[in-house]
Design a protein around this motif. Structure first.
Motif, PDB file in Angstrom:
ATOM      1  N   VAL A 177     -20.800  35.396 -22.398  1.00 50.49           N
ATOM      2  CA  VAL A 177     -20.295  36.598 -22.275  1.00 50.49           C
ATOM      3  C   VAL A 177     -21.853  37.359 -23.313  1.00 50.49           C
ATOM      4  O   VAL A 177     -22.059  38.489 -22.073  1.00 50.49           O
ATOM      5  N   ARG A 178     -22.149  36.990 -24.515  1.00 55.34           N
ATOM      6  CA  ARG A 178     -23.135  37.711 -24.712  1.00 55.34           C
ATOM      7  C   ARG A 178     -24.785  37.587 -24.121  1.00 55.34           C
ATOM      8  O   ARG A 178     -25.407  38.595 -23.812  1.00 55.34           O
ATOM      9  N   VAL A 179     -24.267  36.558 -23.548  1.00 58.42           N
ATOM     10  CA  VAL A 179     -26.031  36.119 -22.905  1.00 58.42           C
ATOM     11  C   VAL A 179     -25.914  37.594 -21.419  1.00 58.42           C
ATOM     12  O   VAL A 179     -26.741  37.561 -20.893  1.00 58.42           O
ATOM     13  N   GLY A 195     -24.012  39.915 -21.129  1.00 61.75           N
ATOM     14  CA  GLY A 195     -24.805  41.657 -21.149  1.00 61.75           C
ATOM     15  C   GLY A 195     -25.857  41.464 -21.594  1.00 61.75           C
ATOM     16  O   GLY A 195     -26.518  42.535 -21.193  1.00 61.75           O
ATOM     17  N   VAL A 196     -26.896  40.932 -21.861  1.00 61.17           N
ATOM     18  CA  VAL A 196     -27.965  40.509 -22.376  1.00 61.17           C
ATOM     19  C   VAL A 196     -28.753  41.238 -20.746  1.00 61.17           C
ATOM     20  O   VAL A 196     -29.452  41.809 -20.654  1.00 61.17           O
ATOM     21  N   LEU A 197     -28.268  40.152 -19.848  1.00 60.35           N
ATOM     22  CA  LEU A 197     -29.393  40.047 -18.727  1.00 60.35           C
ATOM     23  C   LEU A 197     -28.869  41.004 -17.507  1.00 60.35           C
ATOM     24  O   LEU A 197     -29.318  41.852 -16.921  1.00 60.35           O
ATOM     25  N   HIS A 198     -27.421  41.640 -18.049  1.00 56.75           N
ATOM     26  CA  HIS A 198     -27.236  43.026 -17.674  1.00 56.75           C
ATOM     27  C   HIS A 198     -27.851  44.267 -17.788  1.00 56.75           C
ATOM     28  O   HIS A 198     -28.990  44.840 -16.869  1.00 56.75           O
ATOM     29  N   ARG A 199     -28.382  44.217 -19.160  1.00 52.92           N
ATOM     30  CA  ARG A 199     -29.106  45.267 -19.638  1.00 52.92           C
ATOM     31  C   ARG A 199     -30.118  44.974 -18.791  1.00 52.92           C
ATOM     32  O   ARG A 199     -31.370  46.047 -19.094  1.00 52.92           O
ATOM     33  N   ALA A 200     -31.200  44.068 -18.783  1.00 53.86           N
ATOM     34  CA  ALA A 200     -32.708  43.269 -18.340  1.00 53.86           C
ATOM     35  C   ALA A 200     -32.093  43.754 -16.714  1.00 53.86           C
ATOM     36  O   ALA A 200     -33.538  43.850 -16.046  1.00 53.86           O
ATOM     37  N   GLY A 201     -30.854  44.798 -15.835  1.00 53.41           N
ATOM     38  CA  GLY A 201     -31.364  44.800 -14.665  1.00 53.41           C
ATOM     39  C   GLY A 201     -30.712  43.857 -13.863  1.00 53.41           C
ATOM     40  O   GLY A 201     -30.703  43.222 -12.304  1.00 53.41           O
ATOM     41  N   LEU A 202     -30.230  42.731 -14.148  1.00 56.47           N
ATOM     42  CA  LEU A 202     -29.701  41.327 -13.299  1.00 56.47           C
ATOM     43  C   LEU A 202     -27.800  40.828 -13.812  1.00 56.47           C
ATOM     44  O   LEU A 202     -27.429  41.180 -14.260  1.00 56.47           O
ATOM     45  N   ILE A 203     -27.804  42.188 -12.956  1.00 53.11           N
ATOM     46  CA  ILE A 203     -26.152  42.148 -11.696  1.00 53.11           C
ATOM     47  C   ILE A 203     -25.288  40.957 -12.358  1.00 53.11           C
ATOM     48  O   ILE A 203     -25.210  39.981 -10.324  1.00 53.11           O
ATOM     49  N   LEU A 204     -24.702  40.844 -12.740  1.00 50.54           N
ATOM     50  CA  LEU A 204     -23.517  38.902 -12.385  1.00 50.54           C
ATOM     51  C   LEU A 204     -22.368  39.690 -12.201  1.00 50.54           C
ATOM     52  O   LEU A 204     -21.542  40.750 -13.056  1.00 50.54           O
ATOM     53  N   PRO A 205     -21.609  38.231 -11.820  1.00 52.01           N
ATOM     54  CA  PRO A 205     -19.965  38.787 -11.873  1.00 52.01           C
ATOM     55  C   PRO A 205     -19.564  37.974 -13.539  1.00 52.01           C
ATOM     56  O   PRO A 205     -19.633  37.132 -14.084  1.00 52.01           O
ATOM     57  N   ALA A 206     -18.173  39.173 -14.189  1.00 53.37           N
ATOM     58  CA  ALA A 206     -17.954  39.292 -14.446  1.00 53.37           C
ATOM     59  C   ALA A 206     -16.409  37.951 -14.956  1.00 53.37           C
ATOM     60  O   ALA A 206     -16.406  38.320 -13.947  1.00 53.37           O
ATOM     61  N   ALA A 207     -15.777  37.677 -15.549  1.00 52.99           N
ATOM     62  CA  ALA A 207     -14.517  36.381 -15.802  1.00 52.99           C
ATOM     63  C   ALA A 207     -13.470  37.524 -15.330  1.00 52.99           C
ATOM     64  O   ALA A 207     -12.858  36.920 -14.448  1.00 52.99           O
ATOM     65  N   ARG A 208     -13.796  38.805 -15.799  1.00 51.14           N
ATOM     66  CA  ARG A 208     -12.345  39.735 -15.442  1.00 51.14           C
ATOM     67  C   ARG A 208     -12.542  41.287 -13.744  1.00 51.14           C
ATOM     68  O   ARG A 208     -14.108  41.387 -14.346  1.00 51.14           O
ATOM     69  N   ALA A 209     -12.048  41.186 -13.241  1.00 52.94           N
ATOM     70  CA  ALA A 209     -12.251  42.072 -11.990  1.00 52.94           C
ATOM     71  C   ALA A 209     -12.363  43.381 -12.932  1.00 52.94           C
ATOM     72  O   ALA A 209     -13.374  44.257 -12.452  1.00 52.94           O
ATOM     73  N   GLU A 210     -12.032  43.587 -14.059  1.00 54.75           N
ATOM     74  CA  GLU A 210     -11.961  45.000 -15.014  1.00 54.75           C
ATOM     75  C   GLU A 210     -13.178  45.329 -15.464  1.00 54.75           C
ATOM     76  O   GLU A 210     -13.853  46.123 -15.494  1.00 54.75           O
TER      77      GLU A 210
END
Length: 169
Positions: free
Chosen positions: A144-146, A148-163
């Motif tokens: 989850v931490r990784v 989030g860091v990748l998301h902040r770097a601009g890489l949008i990933l699907p998360a574990a929960r829809a919300e």
């Protein structure tokens, strides 16, 4: 006297020859002025952008940030492009989330492939990760931490929960 007439005749011929050019300039003057003004405006915009980039470089000290980077690793033939890694992560992340009726072996293989792509993405972006060193809940937290860091770097990933996914978009 002859010299004066010859000079006058030369000037008159020159005026008649140049008359079409003068008429064309009068008809096209607005187009020429418009091109000149637009060219000057584009030149000013390029200068403004150069000054802004120079100010940002000085403010961020871009040379100091990139001086120690070894860019030769980006040219390796075995290195996958970041776009492909992102597509793999999205596909595997979607499979990981929607693995409701699948076997534990299948789910484990998807998680292993997902973690491998996370490691590659972190290596490509210079992000520190500890997925290999951890197990169980600690690995989930690190994942989850990784993400989030990748998301902040601009890489949008699907998360574990829809919300959680909605919050990232």
């Amino acid at each position: 006297m002859e010299l004066g007439r010859a000079l006058l005749l030369t000037l008159m011929v020159g005026a008649v020859v140049c008359l079409p050019v003068v008429i064309a300039l009068l008809f096209c003057a607005d187009e020429l002025v418009d091109r000149l003004v637009c060219g000057f405006g584009e030149w000013r915009e390029r200068q403004r952008e150069r000054r802004t980039i120079a100010r940002l470089d000085r403010a961020v000290e871009a040379d100091a940030l990139t001086r120690d980077l070894d860019l030769s690793g980006f040219d390796r033939p075995d290195r996958r492009p970041l776009e492909q890694l992102a597509a793999d992560l999205r596909r595997l992340g979607g499979q990981r989330i929607g693995a409701g009726g699948r076997s534990a072996v299948w789910h484990g293989a998807v998680l292993q492939a997902y973690d491998e792509r996370l490691r590659r993405a972190c290596a490509a972006l210079g992000i520190t990760e500890h997925l290999d060193e951890l197990t169980g809940v600690d690995r989930e937290i690190e994942r989850v931490r990784v993400e989030g860091v990748l998301h902040r770097a601009g890489l949008i990933l699907p998360a574990a929960r829809a919300e959680h996914r909605q919050r990232h978009r």
